[in-house]
Design a protein around this motif. Structure first.
Motif, PDB file in Angstrom:
ATOM      1  N   LEU A 106      59.215  75.557  92.437  1.00  0.00           N
ATOM      2  CA  LEU A 106      58.079  75.971  91.623  1.00  0.00           C
ATOM      3  C   LEU A 106      58.534  76.078  90.173  1.00  0.00           C
ATOM      4  O   LEU A 106      59.729  76.072  89.883  1.00  0.00           O
ATOM      5  N   ILE A 107      57.559  76.218  89.279  1.00  0.00           N
ATOM      6  CA  ILE A 107      57.912  76.460  87.889  1.00  0.00           C
ATOM      7  C   ILE A 107      58.461  77.883  87.759  1.00  0.00           C
ATOM      8  O   ILE A 107      58.197  78.737  88.603  1.00  0.00           O
ATOM      9  N   PRO A 108      59.240  78.184  86.719  1.00  0.00           N
ATOM     10  CA  PRO A 108      59.773  79.544  86.542  1.00  0.00           C
ATOM     11  C   PRO A 108      58.654  80.576  86.413  1.00  0.00           C
ATOM     12  O   PRO A 108      57.543  80.266  85.976  1.00  0.00           O
ATOM     13  N   PHE A 217      49.847  74.394  93.865  1.00  0.00           N
ATOM     14  CA  PHE A 217      50.743  75.333  93.189  1.00  0.00           C
ATOM     15  C   PHE A 217      51.482  74.591  92.071  1.00  0.00           C
ATOM     16  O   PHE A 217      51.738  73.387  92.174  1.00  0.00           O
ATOM     17  N   PRO A 218      51.805  75.283  90.977  1.00  0.00           N
ATOM     18  CA  PRO A 218      52.521  74.647  89.865  1.00  0.00           C
ATOM     19  C   PRO A 218      53.975  74.393  90.256  1.00  0.00           C
ATOM     20  O   PRO A 218      54.737  75.328  90.472  1.00  0.00           O
ATOM     21  N   CYS A 219      54.340  73.134  90.362  1.00  0.00           N
ATOM     22  CA  CYS A 219      55.671  72.801  90.876  1.00  0.00           C
ATOM     23  C   CYS A 219      56.625  72.285  89.806  1.00  0.00           C
ATOM     24  O   CYS A 219      57.840  72.219  90.039  1.00  0.00           O
ATOM     25  N   GLN A 220      56.094  71.911  88.640  1.00  0.00           N
ATOM     26  CA  GLN A 220      56.970  71.316  87.631  1.00  0.00           C
ATOM     27  C   GLN A 220      56.326  71.428  86.251  1.00  0.00           C
ATOM     28  O   GLN A 220      55.102  71.348  86.119  1.00  0.00           O
ATOM     29  N   LEU A 221      57.157  71.627  85.241  1.00  0.00           N
ATOM     30  CA  LEU A 221      56.670  71.650  83.863  1.00  0.00           C
ATOM     31  C   LEU A 221      56.590  70.231  83.318  1.00  0.00           C
ATOM     32  O   LEU A 221      57.423  69.381  83.643  1.00  0.00           O
ATOM     33  N   LYS A 222      55.564  69.980  82.509  1.00  0.00           N
ATOM     34  CA  LYS A 222      55.438  68.690  81.833  1.00  0.00           C
ATOM     35  C   LYS A 222      55.933  68.819  80.394  1.00  0.00           C
ATOM     36  O   LYS A 222      55.698  69.834  79.742  1.00  0.00           O
TER      37      LYS A 222
END
Length: 264
Positions: A106-108, A217-222
């Protein structure tokens, strides 16, 4: 003078409360489930505790809670399954599955705490559908000392009682990292057990299966590039992922959903 001191104390308390609120956030997202129905998904982030919680209700009424503890590298799945009294079940049954949290799932939490949505009435679909991950839960966690592993386990899993499962490989990982906690000594080997779906005796031990999906769910930052050479954060990538858990049940009567849902 006393009045001035009191005002300063009140201002300090208010400022402290504002600081504590600033590290937490809640976000409600409309999500389309696997069966086409729409549900509200609540995402909470606390950057001070370094946790993210995802919670939603499935079409059948089951309440799913997923908590990621980044500090302790622990992820917790909790399912509150509504019982079927006509089949001799209680009003609800709680299941809890504990596993190692991998880096980058997930993202931080600090990024999640700052996440906002411009159009809250839009039904979200994940940018990426990840493959189903299968877990063979062959160990039972002793809840009385679970706080040594993660303080959040007791809060999330307290109604699951003896149905709190993990994996031997996760136990080994956490012990090597210096965590101190207990698992029950008996081995919960599910590979040698008959599946609950094919067991006819309702009081016979069997291998139960439970499956759930995190649909968004937010899994990565762009990251984007502007006129300068350094990239900057410009959004998130969302994911959907399924999980299947195979675990020991003391008798089939506690795993009646396995009759209605066959997992190949």
């Amino acid at each position: 003078m006393n009045a001035r001191v009191a005002l300063v104390q009140i201002a300090f308390v208010v400022f402290t409360l504002l600081l504590s609120v600033s590290v937490c956030s809640q976000l409600t997202v409309l999500v389309r489930l696997n069966d086409g129905q729409i549900t509200e998904e609540l995402l909470e982030a606390d950057s001070e505790k370094d946790i993210i919680t995802v919670e939603f209700r499935q079409t059948d009424g089951t309440l799913i809670t997923f908590l990621s503890d980044f500090k302790r590298h622990v992820k917790i799945f909790h399912a509150l399954v509504l019982g079927e009294p006509e089949k001799g079940q209680s009003q609800y049954q709680a299941l809890c599955f504990i596993s190692h949290l991998d880096h980058g799932e997930l993202i931080p939490s600090e990024a999640m705490a700052r996440l906002r949505q411009k159009y809250p009435h839009v039904v979200r679909s994940a940018d990426e559908r990840r493959s189903v991950e299968q877990f063979t839960m062959n160990a039972a966690l002793n809840m009385s000392r679970s706080w040594h592993l993660s303080t959040h386990i007791h809060n999330v899993c307290r109604d699951a009682r003896d149905l709190v499962y993990t994996r031997q490989q996760d136990v080994k990982y956490w012990l090597e990292k210096g965590s101190v906690f207990d698992v029950f000594p008996q081995s919960l080997n599910v590979t040698d057990l008959q599946s609950c779906s094919s067991t006819t005796d309702p009081w016979q031990p069997c291998a139960c299966s439970y499956r759930l999906n995190l649909e968004w769910f937010p899994c990565q930052l762009k990251y984007c590039r502007g006129q300068g050479s350094n990239p900057y954060k410009c959004g998130i990538k969302s994911c959907s992922k399924g999980y299947r858990f195979d675990f020991y049940m003391p008798h089939k009567q506690l795993c009646l959903w396995d009759e209605d849902n066959y997992y190949p």
